[in-house]
Design an enzyme around this catalytic site. Structure first.
Site, short mmCIF file in Angstrom:
data_model
loop_
_atom_site.label_atom_id
_atom_site.label_comp_id
_atom_site.label_asym_id
_atom_site.label_seq_id
_atom_site.Cartn_x
_atom_site.Cartn_y
_atom_site.Cartn_z
N SER A 144 22.81 -59.38 52.43
CA SER A 144 22.71 -59.76 53.84
C SER A 144 22.57 -61.24 54.14
CB SER A 144 21.56 -59.01 54.50
OG SER A 144 22.00 -57.71 54.80
N LYS A 194 15.72 -64.90 61.31
CA LYS A 194 16.16 -63.51 61.44
C LYS A 194 15.04 -62.68 62.05
CE LYS A 194 18.37 -59.87 58.65
NZ LYS A 194 18.81 -59.49 57.30
N SER A 214 23.58 -58.33 56.99
CA SER A 214 22.96 -58.06 58.26
C SER A 214 22.43 -59.32 58.96
CB SER A 214 21.82 -57.06 58.07
OG SER A 214 20.83 -57.62 57.23
#
Ligand code: GLN
Length: 485
Positions: free
Chosen positions: A178, A79, A154
């Site tokens: 997330s 990420k 996310s």
């Protein structure tokens, strides 16, 4: 054979016996990325040349020493809010669109020491604020199961990259869901560790008291392997728990006879899609058939979890994001003026709408006169919620719930409605407020869209959460289904 479709535990064994090379694996992954990335948009940046070079070094080392580590030759997608030395780390924001960190996060160092190969940085909601990956400066990621829908967020890029076989393993971060939300929406596995189990050194902070970096994978064993690599004490993170790294895979034996499972009814209340509810209750029956004792239970104060979470998260965010001023690093607006004007122009142009909304609300909640009324009140309610979880988990080994109350929705469908977006986090944010571990594991499909089962455990009992998830997976195999892109 498409090596990119296999799991880490399958591939490491093949690399160890030299039936394939690490270079083959990395090549397959990049072939797949070139094939589908224009549709999925899971990555913000990729490192093909570096990854291939690293793979060749690893292959040489294996021939020389004949030994492999837990991640030897395995592609890992990261990420883009986790720092990678010398490689762009944007947090999905214009503000950091040119930021190259001078150091790597502890989790990155540990993955590389275990033989893993970082292949790229994945798309995310700007500064991890969201649950759809739509707020990224780099455009939305698409759900591999239906390209018109969101992948969740996310950490949507990490989940989509796994679901589309563009990577073998991935890292996400989970402040309020997330890791688990996109895992659920993309039919992959994602673990939110106990607060303090994984070092946050090198994670760009959104809300420090809530977030953890979490492993994401195509099956539960891979998730446990990656968790074993990244967890354990780190002196560089003052909130890291003083526990040595250990092997979290040994409890995965498919045996869950006698395990006590609590089913808190609040997680199945109004607002939960009937189709989601049915699949999660079916999953409860599977656990029962495997010998677990499942019992209806209740957790109080869950109605307050979403407002409590958002008050705390936004307050911490407003403080954390004050560092982005365009003076030392990151984006700077073209503006002739004094520092205050440059500062304002930079922040007005550099941050997206959602991030600005949260900075404003967080600043308000922390301001004199309102601090007691909002922020302090939220901290008190957080304590109550945490106690409720402790009480329930004193009685039950694990609690189960839907990960998300709804199915993956259409891109653009909710952007005008932030409150509805926030409400979608009802089932994930209580876990971050309490600090306990929780996993999302695929539990079926409704209207051909994935649904995730959430399994919540006691502090530092990831092994038990993984054990239950593994037993469920081995008896259902929903994780083996692949989307057509
Ligand atoms: N959707 C939640 C939020 O926007 C959770 C995000 C996260 O876990 N990073 O805050």
């Amino acid at each position: 054979m498409h090596l990119n479709r296999l799991t880490c535990h399958e591939l490491v064994e093949m690399i160890r016996t030299e039936s394939v090379t690490a270079e083959d694996v990395v090549e397959h992954v990049f072939r797949r990325i070139e094939e589908v990335e224009s549709k999925v948009n899971a990555f913000i940046s990729t490192f093909k040349d570096d990854a291939l070079e690293k793979a060749r070094e690893i292959d040489k080392k294996i021939r020389r020493e004949g030994k492999v580590g837990p991640l030897t030759g395995i592609p890992v997608a990261v990420k883009d809010n986790i720092c990678t030395r010398g490689k762009l780390t944007t947090c999905g924001s214009k503000m950091l669109s040119n930021y190259v960190p001078p150091y790597s996060a502890t989790v990155i160092e540990r993955i590389e020491a275990a033989g893993g190969i970082i292949i790229g940085k994945t798309n995310m909601d700007e500064f991890a604020m969201g649950n759809s990956t739509e707020t990224s400066f780099f455009g939305c990621t698409r759900n591999p199961w239906d390209l018109a829908r969101v992948p969740g967020g996310s950490s949507g890029g990490s989940a989509a990259a796994l679901a589309s076989d563009e990577t073998v393993l991935a890292l996400g971060s989970d402040t309020g869901g997330s890791v688990r939300c996109p895992a659920s929406f993309c039919s992959v596995v994602g673990l939110k560790p106990t607060y303090g189990a994984v070092s946050r050194y090198g994670l760009v902070s959104y809300a420090n008291s809530l977030e953890q970096i979490g492993p994401m994978a195509k099956d539960v064993l891979d998730c446990a392997i990656l968790f074993s690599v990244i967890s354990g004490h780190d002196p560089r993170d003052s909130t890291s728990a003083p526990r040595p790294p250990c092997d979290h895979t040994s409890a995965l034996d498919g045996e869950i006879k006698g395990i006590n499972v609590g089913v808190p009814r609040e997680f199945f209340a109004a607002g939960v899609d009937e189709k989601v509810k049915k699949l999660v209750l079916d999953a409860v029956s599977v656990l029962e058939d495997l010998g677990a004792t499942c019992e209806d239970t209740s957790i109080s104060y869950l109605d307050y979890a979403v407002p409590t979470y958002y008050l705390i998260a936004m307050s911490e965010a407003s403080s954390n994001l004050a560092r982005f001023d365009g003076l030392r690093y990151g984006f700077r607006a073209k503006c002739e003026g004094d520092w205050n004007e440059v500062f304002s122009a930079t922040r007005s142009e550099g941050f997206g709408e959602e991030v600005k909304r949260r900075i404003l609300l967080g600043t308000f909640a922390l301001s004199a006169g309102y601090y007691d009324k909002y922020y302090l009140k939220a901290l008190k309610v957080r304590t109550l919620i945490k106690r409720e979880f402790e009480k329930a988990l004193a009685k039950f080994d694990v609690l189960v719930a839907p990960t998300m109350p709804i199915l993956p929705f259409k891109i653009g469908e909710m952007v005008e409605d932030p409150l509805t977006m926030y409400m979608m986090d009802v089932d994930t944010v209580p876990v971050n407020l309490a600090g306990v571990p929780s996993i999302s594991v695929p539990c079926g499909f409704a209207d051909r869209l994935p649904v995730g089962l959430q399994i919540i455990g006691r502090f530092f009992e990831e092994w038990k959460v993984l054990k239950v998830a593994y037993a469920f997976q081995e008896n259902t195999n929903f994780n083996l289904k692949k989307p057509e892109i």
